[in-house]
Enzyme design. Structure first.
Site: not given
Length: 478
Positions: A252-253
């Site tokens: 994920s970011k």
RNA sequence: GGCGCGUUCGUCUAGUGGCCUAGGACACCGCCCUCUCAAGGCGGAGAUCGCGGGUUCGAAUCCCGCACGCGCUACCA
């Protein structure tokens, strides 16, 4: 039967590296078997659509070298390839399922469902649809329908029993119907949910192999049930392991870049990204690591895909990218590097000169954006001699001799100086003066750049040219 | 909580009962090469194969249990 695979992203943003890998594996598998690779856009959640995302997805895929045979902007025999343009098809089959008794109308409001879920969780029960509308009588349904009450359609899950299916990567997987919910397949806005749309489209688009992320594994029985209800032939399934952050959570970011675009913007080469990502969860079975796209097509097989998730290790990506930077065609690499230099305000008008810079610093780069950290010696006009080693070497008597000899040789030289005649020239100076090694080369490097470290001298010399070299060396003769 | 899927050096992985004193790659360390810095070459360190039981002459490889991690459990995909 011909092999047909698809990549079916939602246009909710940019292409994720995990998505790129899914697309790549689908592409490799199709091409390996001389089949087709299809791009389909799953935009059934109207609230999450991001404008421009489709174009962006296509552009990024194209950049990576993954070309689809059928898809939006391209067409094909089974289009349209955007789900929002196929709504009637899904609705038709949803109604068909109701008529056949495999699905039913549900009039429960989102608020009621939400409340029910909360209460179930609070009382430690399994959150599950309570089946209210499944038990509605024909008359009650007709009445609500006639009144125009908001409705969804839910598929029926058998009340008992289990389903076993074969996954090409994981083997046989068994799931008990008790753990499955009567899934909504058509939403109140008339759009299908993923579960219906994916089955309908994969059927009509004649998809032979569904290769997708592991997150779909638990809902695969719902899809298989739908195929059976509709009396359609089922595709084969292969669920890919997840790509993970360094802390083992789903990629994920926050923990680094996940958009393929971000890597592209930093100057990662597509062949490096593709090569690296191909190896995250797949390997050829021997110790080779470098693969071009067509070699991957040749070698790829689902049997060699791993089951466990893989951490996306930026260090290894950097190493692989630096390998490709070292071996890339110099003209191409220069073209790719120019925007970074330009952005920093450097003069890039002379392509041949920029090319020398790129050649000189390419071995230092993990990605092209880093080039600006290594090129200042090529552009500064004010030379300041750094303290320490540089100062010491300039004080040597031999340095002055080297400068004088070198300037004289330059004047005698026909044409411009280049890396080849520079080496020749230095050899002559060595023979004539007996000065060699560090004492021979360092003075020139330092006079030219002010520093004891830097790019290869022959390239620096070729870059600067006779006039500038003379100017810079003369400073130290008297 | 329930269900599912996983678990070999820090990381990516090889390995499908004896070739494993567990191989390769990244990162790390050292040496060599070299005008410097890189690159490159060579070498080193690094995994009691999640844990515990079996099966077998023999298990990372087969079986069972447990632990841990992740995923799913939406009118999101």
């Amino acid at each position: 039967m011909s092999i047909r695979t698809r990549f079916a992203p939602s246009p909710t943003g940019f292409l994720h590296v995990g998505g790129l890998r899914t697309a790549l594996y689908n592409y490799l598998f199709a091409k390996k078997h001389h089949g087709q690779f299809i791009l389909r856009i799953e935009d059934t959640d109207q609230t999450r659509i991001v404008p421009g995302a489709i174009e962006n997805l296509i552009d990024t895929l194209h950049w990576a070298g993954i070309e689809f045979d059928e898809g939006p902007n391209k067409g094909g025999p089974y289009g349209p390839y955007i789900q929002s343009q196929r709504i009637e098809l899904y609705q038709k089959h949803a109604r068909e399922l109701v008529e056949k008794g495999y699905a039913y109308y549900c009039f429960c409001s989102p608020e009621r469902l939400e409340k029910m879920r909360e209460e179930q969780i609070k009382s430690k029960q399994q959150p599950r649809y309570d089946g209210t509308c499944r038990r509605l009588s024909q008359e009650e349904v007709e009445k609500k329908l006639a009144k125009g009450e908001p409705k969804t359609i839910r598929m029926k899950i058998p009340e008992w029993g289990e389903l076993t299916f074969h996954d090409l990567i994981r083997g046989d997987v068994t799931i008990n119907f008790k753990t499955l919910d009567d899934q909504i397949i058509l939403k109140s806005d008339g759009f299908p949910t993923y579960h219906l749309a994916v089955v309908v489209d994969d059927h009509y688009m004649k998809i032979s192999h569904v290769i997708r992320g592991e997150e779909w594994l638990p809902s695969t029985p719902k899809h298989i049930l739908l195929y059976e209800y509709l009396n359609w032939e089922k595709p084969q399934f292969a669920h890919l392991p997840l790509l993970l952050n360094p802390d083992r959570t789903k990629l994920s970011k926050r923990q680094g870049d996940v958009a393929v675009e971000d890597y592209r913007a930093k100057g990662y080469l597509p062949e490096a990204i593709v090569n690296f990502i191909a190896l995250l969860g797949w390997n050829p079975g021997d110790e080779r690591e470098f693969f071009k796209l067509d070699e991957l097509i040749n070698e790829f097989s689902l049997e060699r895909v791993n089951k466990a998730g893989a951490i996306f290790d930026i260090k290894k990506l950097n190493w692989m990218n630096s390998h490709y930077i070292k071996n890339a065609d110099l003209d191409r690499l220069t073209q790719l590097a120019i925007p970074f230099l330009k952005e920093k305000g450097y003069d890039v008008a002379n392509f041949q000169k920029v090319k020398i810079i790129v050649e000189a610093v390419r071995t230092h780069l993990e990605y092209l954006a880093q080039i600006v950290d290594h090129v200042d010696v090529f552009f500064t006009e004010t030379i300041e001699i750094e303290n320490g080693e540089a100062q010491e070497i300039l004080k040597l008597d031999s340095s002055k001799i080297v400068f004088e000899k070198f300037i004289r040789k330059l004047q005698e030289l026909d044409g411009e100086i280049n890396r080849e005649n520079f080496k020749q020239l230095m050899k002559e100076i060595q023979n004539e003066t007996g000065i060699k090694g560090k004492n021979l080369f360092m003075p020139i490097r330092i006079a030219l750049t002010g520093k004891a470290h830097g790019p290869e001298l022959p390239l620096l010399v070729e870059y600067f040219g006779k006039e500038k070299i003379k100017q810079r060396l003369e400073r130290f003769i008297n």
